[in-house]
Design a protein around this motif. Structure first.
Motif, short mmCIF file in Angstrom:
data_model
loop_
_atom_site.label_atom_id
_atom_site.label_comp_id
_atom_site.label_asym_id
_atom_site.label_seq_id
_atom_site.Cartn_x
_atom_site.Cartn_y
_atom_site.Cartn_z
N THR A 1 1.00 -1.36 -0.04
CA THR A 1 0.10 -0.01 -0.08
C THR A 1 0.78 1.20 -0.05
OG1 THR A 1 -0.26 0.13 2.48
CG2 THR A 1 -2.02 -1.14 1.27
N TYR B 1 -1.39 4.20 -1.38
CA TYR B 1 -1.93 4.04 -2.33
C TYR B 1 -3.68 3.93 -2.67
CZ TYR B 1 2.94 2.75 -3.60
OH TYR B 1 4.21 2.81 -3.85
N ARG B 2 -3.88 4.04 -3.50
CA ARG B 2 -5.55 4.10 -3.72
C ARG B 2 -6.32 2.85 -3.37
NH1 ARG B 2 -8.44 5.75 -9.57
NH2 ARG B 2 -10.66 5.96 -8.84
N ASP C 1 10.11 4.43 -6.96
CA ASP C 1 9.18 5.45 -6.04
C ASP C 1 9.63 6.85 -5.88
OD1 ASP C 1 7.09 3.50 -5.36
OD2 ASP C 1 8.53 2.75 -3.95
N ARG D 1 5.26 2.46 -12.75
CA ARG D 1 4.20 3.01 -11.78
C ARG D 1 3.52 4.06 -12.87
NH1 ARG D 1 6.15 -0.42 -9.21
NH2 ARG D 1 6.65 -0.38 -7.29
N TYR E 1 -1.55 0.46 -11.44
CA TYR E 1 -0.96 1.33 -11.09
C TYR E 1 0.70 0.99 -10.77
CZ TYR E 1 -5.44 3.31 -10.03
OH TYR E 1 -6.75 3.78 -10.14
#
Length: 382
Positions: free
Chosen positions: A220, A225-226, A309, A336, A357
């Motif tokens: 997550t 994260y969504r 990231d 990503r 994603y």
């Protein structure tokens, strides 16, 4: 982790001999004065993932029955395991060992390396090399493996088992195995493992909680994260209530690296390319890490998993891609998206998969060719 609790695991490059942390002491010391220290806590019984769907419920029942009949169980996760893969496998392994089963945990790499960031995970005494998994296992539980190719050296052995259970949350999973517990709405495979433990009547303790929390937090993005839902936070709350030190887990996962990693990162950022016209004009930023850089600065390929990231931060680019080179020249791609492009679909065209994603692939070609194929596969979602 230096200067807080004592060391809790072996160094990077550790293999099957990685030390265990039986009470999550050391790097995962319980909170001082916690009334829950050392206690077991199951918490409220919450509905399991997709339990309301009758077909999925029947699979759960069949899997629990198969586990009950098995004496020896092999638990495997994907090659180059991340926190969700290894955390899920170790949590299930510890739980099943506690129920009296003979268990082995493995993944199909040679050499088999547990990343430094995961060296604190309890249960690593259960890990065996892929060669020690029987040619025909009695029962195999497979965790967080989005595609058969991610089984690596364990592919043939997994498919030789009369019962192969797949627990996963990747939407791109084609549904291999004899029993599929695949829930794309789950933010992490660890959520499915939590449900498995509930159905087996296993109470949460600190070792199990440390493994599951690592899995959920990893996939997550530390709950940002969504896919993170209210139920995700409820699970995290139950895990924290066992007394684990989530702050130390998070530090080990995201805020600890070698100095060599900084040098590799600097080179990767210097090579970064921004392509504003890619992805239908939404933008792509990409870079790559040659194997020579890893050797020069004594960094493992597992240590640079988090590089993606950092690369995904520029506001100008919808999509980010990092290519990491193996010793044999294979390029491992991590991608990503911020939500307007399905990178799982793009990676599937290169033989990989994942989530909308976040997705990945492996390719044997030069950097320019691989980036070109990836770029051509990017399509904005309607």
């Amino acid at each position: 982790m230096t200067g807080e609790p004592a060391q809790a695991g072996s160094a990077a490059g550790s293999t099957t001999g990685a030390s265990s942390t039986s009470a999550v002491e050391g790097a995962l010391a319980v909170l001082p004065g916690s009334a829950l220290a050392g206690s077991a806590l199951q918490g409220p019984v919450l509905p399991g993932p997709r339990a309301e769907e009758s077909g999925f419920e029947l699979v759960w029942q069949a899997v629990v029955a198969e586990i009950g009949r098995a004496r020896t169980i092999d638990l495997i996760c994907h090659i180059c395991p991340d926190g969700d893969a290894l955390g899920s496998a170790l949590a299930a392994g510890l739980a099943l060992r506690g129920l009296g089963h003979d268990v082995r945990v493995s993944f199909g790499d040679d050499p088999q390396v547990v990343p430094e960031s995961l060296a604190f995970l309890p249960g690593q005494e259960l890990i065996v090399p892929a060669a020690e998994v029987p040619d025909t296992p009695e029962l195999v539980l497979c965790f967080d493996v989005a595609a058969e190719s991610r089984l690596g050296l364990l592919h043939a052995k997994a498919f030789a088992a009369p019962v192969l259970v797949v627990l996963d949350h990747h939407a791109s999973n084609p549904g291999f195995g004899t029993h599929q517990l695949i829930d794309p709405t789950a933010p992490a495979t660890a959520v499915l493992v939590d449900e498995l433990l509930r159905r087996l009547g296993v109470e949460l303790d600190q070792d199990l909680a440390a493994c599951l929390y690592t899995g959920v937090a990893t996939d997550t993005g530390s709950f940002k994260y969504r896919a993170t839902t209210p139920a995700t936070h409820e699970l995290a709350g139950r895990l924290l209530a066992t007394g684990i030190r989530h702050d130390l887990i998070s530090r080990q996962l995201w805020d600890t690296s070698s100095f060599g990693y900084l040098k590799v990162l600097a080179g990767a950022l210097d090579r970064a390319v921004y392509e504003p016209d890619a992805a239908g004009g939404l933008g792509l930023v990409w870079t790559w890490v040659p194997y020579q850089d890893l050797v020069l600065f004594s960094v493992t390929i597992e240590e640079i998993e988090g590089l993606i990231d950092i690369l995904r931060r520029p506001a100008e680019a919808e999509v980010a891609l990092v290519l990491k080179q193996d010793p044999d020249g294979t390029l491992r791609g991590s991608s990503r998206s911020k939500g307007a492009v399905d990178v799982a679909a793009a990676c599937a065209e290169l033989g990989g998969g994942g989530h909308v994603y976040a997705a990945g692939f492996s390719a044997r070609a030069d950097v320019a060719a691989v980036v070109g194929r990836f770029r051509d596969a990017l399509r904005p979602m309607r």
